[in-house]
Write a protein that holds these residues in place. Structure first.
Motif, PDB file in Angstrom:
ATOM      1  N   VAL A  31      40.634  46.570  35.618  1.00 26.02           N
ATOM      2  CA  VAL A  31      41.469  47.774  35.740  1.00 26.02           C
ATOM      3  C   VAL A  31      41.303  48.410  37.122  1.00 26.02           C
ATOM      4  CG1 VAL A  31      41.871  50.098  34.839  1.00 26.02           C
ATOM      5  CG2 VAL A  31      41.471  48.201  33.257  1.00 26.02           C
ATOM      6  N   LYS A  32      40.067  48.547  37.575  1.00 21.47           N
ATOM      7  CA  LYS A  32      39.829  49.138  38.896  1.00 21.47           C
ATOM      8  C   LYS A  32      40.434  48.269  39.995  1.00 21.47           C
ATOM      9  CE  LYS A  32      36.374  51.110  41.926  1.00 21.47           C
ATOM     10  NZ  LYS A  32      34.991  51.469  42.158  1.00 21.47           N
ATOM     11  N   MET A  33      40.266  46.946  39.887  1.00 22.13           N
ATOM     12  CA  MET A  33      40.840  46.056  40.902  1.00 22.13           C
ATOM     13  C   MET A  33      42.358  46.144  40.912  1.00 22.13           C
ATOM     14  SD  MET A  33      38.603  42.604  41.147  1.00 22.13           S
ATOM     15  CE  MET A  33      37.813  42.502  39.582  1.00 22.13           C
ATOM     16  N   SER A  34      42.942  46.187  39.740  1.00 23.72           N
ATOM     17  CA  SER A  34      44.393  46.277  39.633  1.00 23.72           C
ATOM     18  C   SER A  34      44.893  47.586  40.240  1.00 23.72           C
ATOM     19  CB  SER A  34      44.815  46.166  38.167  1.00 23.72           C
ATOM     20  OG  SER A  34      46.207  46.263  38.039  1.00 23.72           O
ATOM     21  N   ASN A  35      44.222  48.673  39.921  1.00 26.23           N
ATOM     22  CA  ASN A  35      44.626  49.980  40.456  1.00 26.23           C
ATOM     23  C   ASN A  35      44.503  50.037  41.973  1.00 26.23           C
ATOM     24  OD1 ASN A  35      45.194  50.918  37.889  1.00 26.23           O
ATOM     25  ND2 ASN A  35      43.234  51.969  37.650  1.00 26.23           N
ATOM     26  N   GLU A  36      43.449  49.451  42.517  1.00 26.50           N
ATOM     27  CA  GLU A  36      43.209  49.531  43.966  1.00 26.50           C
ATOM     28  C   GLU A  36      44.059  48.550  44.771  1.00 26.50           C
ATOM     29  OE1 GLU A  36      39.133  49.705  45.174  1.00 26.50           O
ATOM     30  OE2 GLU A  36      38.636  51.182  43.624  1.00 26.50           O
ATOM     31  N   THR A  37      44.410  47.408  44.174  1.00 26.03           N
ATOM     32  CA  THR A  37      45.194  46.414  44.911  1.00 26.03           C
ATOM     33  C   THR A  37      46.688  46.507  44.646  1.00 26.03           C
ATOM     34  OG1 THR A  37      45.012  44.759  43.147  1.00 26.03           O
ATOM     35  CG2 THR A  37      43.301  44.737  44.875  1.00 26.03           C
ATOM     36  N   TYR A  39      47.968  44.843  42.272  1.00 18.97           N
ATOM     37  CA  TYR A  39      48.295  43.612  41.541  1.00 18.97           C
ATOM     38  C   TYR A  39      48.304  43.915  40.045  1.00 18.97           C
ATOM     39  CZ  TYR A  39      46.921  41.072  45.822  1.00 18.97           C
ATOM     40  OH  TYR A  39      46.798  40.609  47.107  1.00 18.97           O
ATOM     41  N   PRO A  40      49.231  43.316  39.301  1.00 18.54           N
ATOM     42  CA  PRO A  40      49.213  43.496  37.844  1.00 18.54           C
ATOM     43  C   PRO A  40      47.919  42.933  37.244  1.00 18.54           C
ATOM     44  CG  PRO A  40      51.223  42.360  38.552  1.00 18.54           C
ATOM     45  CD  PRO A  40      50.324  42.464  39.746  1.00 18.54           C
ATOM     46  N   HIS A  41      47.527  43.475  36.103  1.00 14.11           N
ATOM     47  CA  HIS A  41      46.284  43.043  35.440  1.00 14.11           C
ATOM     48  C   HIS A  41      46.236  41.534  35.247  1.00 14.11           C
ATOM     49  CE1 HIS A  41      45.152  47.160  33.489  1.00 14.11           C
ATOM     50  NE2 HIS A  41      45.631  47.301  34.707  1.00 14.11           N
ATOM     51  N   HIS A  42      47.359  40.932  34.823  1.00 18.21           N
ATOM     52  CA  HIS A  42      47.336  39.493  34.533  1.00 18.21           C
ATOM     53  C   HIS A  42      47.084  38.667  35.788  1.00 18.21           C
ATOM     54  CE1 HIS A  42      51.622  39.823  35.677  1.00 18.21           C
ATOM     55  NE2 HIS A  42      51.555  38.532  35.939  1.00 18.21           N
ATOM     56  N   LYS A  43      47.537  39.146  36.944  1.00 20.26           N
ATOM     57  CA  LYS A  43      47.288  38.404  38.190  1.00 20.26           C
ATOM     58  C   LYS A  43      45.833  38.551  38.624  1.00 20.26           C
ATOM     59  CE  LYS A  43      51.889  37.938  39.925  1.00 20.26           C
ATOM     60  NZ  LYS A  43      52.697  37.764  41.113  1.00 20.26           N
ATOM     61  N   VAL A  44      45.270  39.734  38.447  1.00 18.52           N
ATOM     62  CA  VAL A  44      43.846  39.937  38.751  1.00 18.52           C
ATOM     63  C   VAL A  44      43.006  39.066  37.824  1.00 18.52           C
ATOM     64  CG1 VAL A  44      41.937  41.594  38.733  1.00 18.52           C
ATOM     65  CG2 VAL A  44      44.168  42.265  39.664  1.00 18.52           C
ATOM     66  N   ARG A  45      43.356  39.065  36.544  1.00 14.12           N
ATOM     67  CA  ARG A  45      42.620  38.265  35.559  1.00 14.12           C
ATOM     68  C   ARG A  45      42.674  36.773  35.936  1.00 14.12           C
ATOM     69  NH1 ARG A  45      45.067  40.015  31.369  1.00 14.12           N
ATOM     70  NH2 ARG A  45      43.616  41.700  30.968  1.00 14.12           N
TER      71      ARG A  45
END
Length: 101
Positions: A31-37, A39-45
């Motif tokens: 969630v933090k990575m998605s918010n900061e980048t 990128y959608p959650h599924h792409k971060v995952r």
């Protein structure tokens, strides 16, 4: 053909950005990575899964963390990217004669 290469480079850029975030902020969650980048959650995952398969990160109860292999990968990264750039530079057709049509 070039479109595929461009998509691969974009994906590699995302993976490396996610890895950088883990290195700089470990442990860190999706969630933090998605918010900061952005990128959608599924792409971060997906990026996290790829990085985990490469043994560059591992999950923890607080979020993703680096592994023993991360440092060596980062140390070699610039050299490998330079090698790829050299190959791509060699593929340019600037010096080819004009095509007569």
């Amino acid at each position: 053909m070039i479109d595929r290469l461009e998509k691969e480079v974009d994906m590699l850029e995302r993976h490396l950005r996610v890895l950088r975030m883990v290195i700089e902020n470990e442990p860190i969650g999706i969630v933090k990575m998605s918010n900061e980048t952005g990128y959608p959650h599924h792409k971060v995952r997906y990026s996290l899964r790829v990085l985990e398969e490469e043994n560059l990160i591992e999950p923890s109860s607080q979020g993703a963390i680096t592994t023993e292999d991360t440092g060596d990968f980062v140390d070699d990264l610039d050299s490998k990217i330079d090698d790829i750039i050299d190959k791509l530079e060699g593929m340019k057709i600037d010096d080819m004669p004009e095509i007569q049509g």
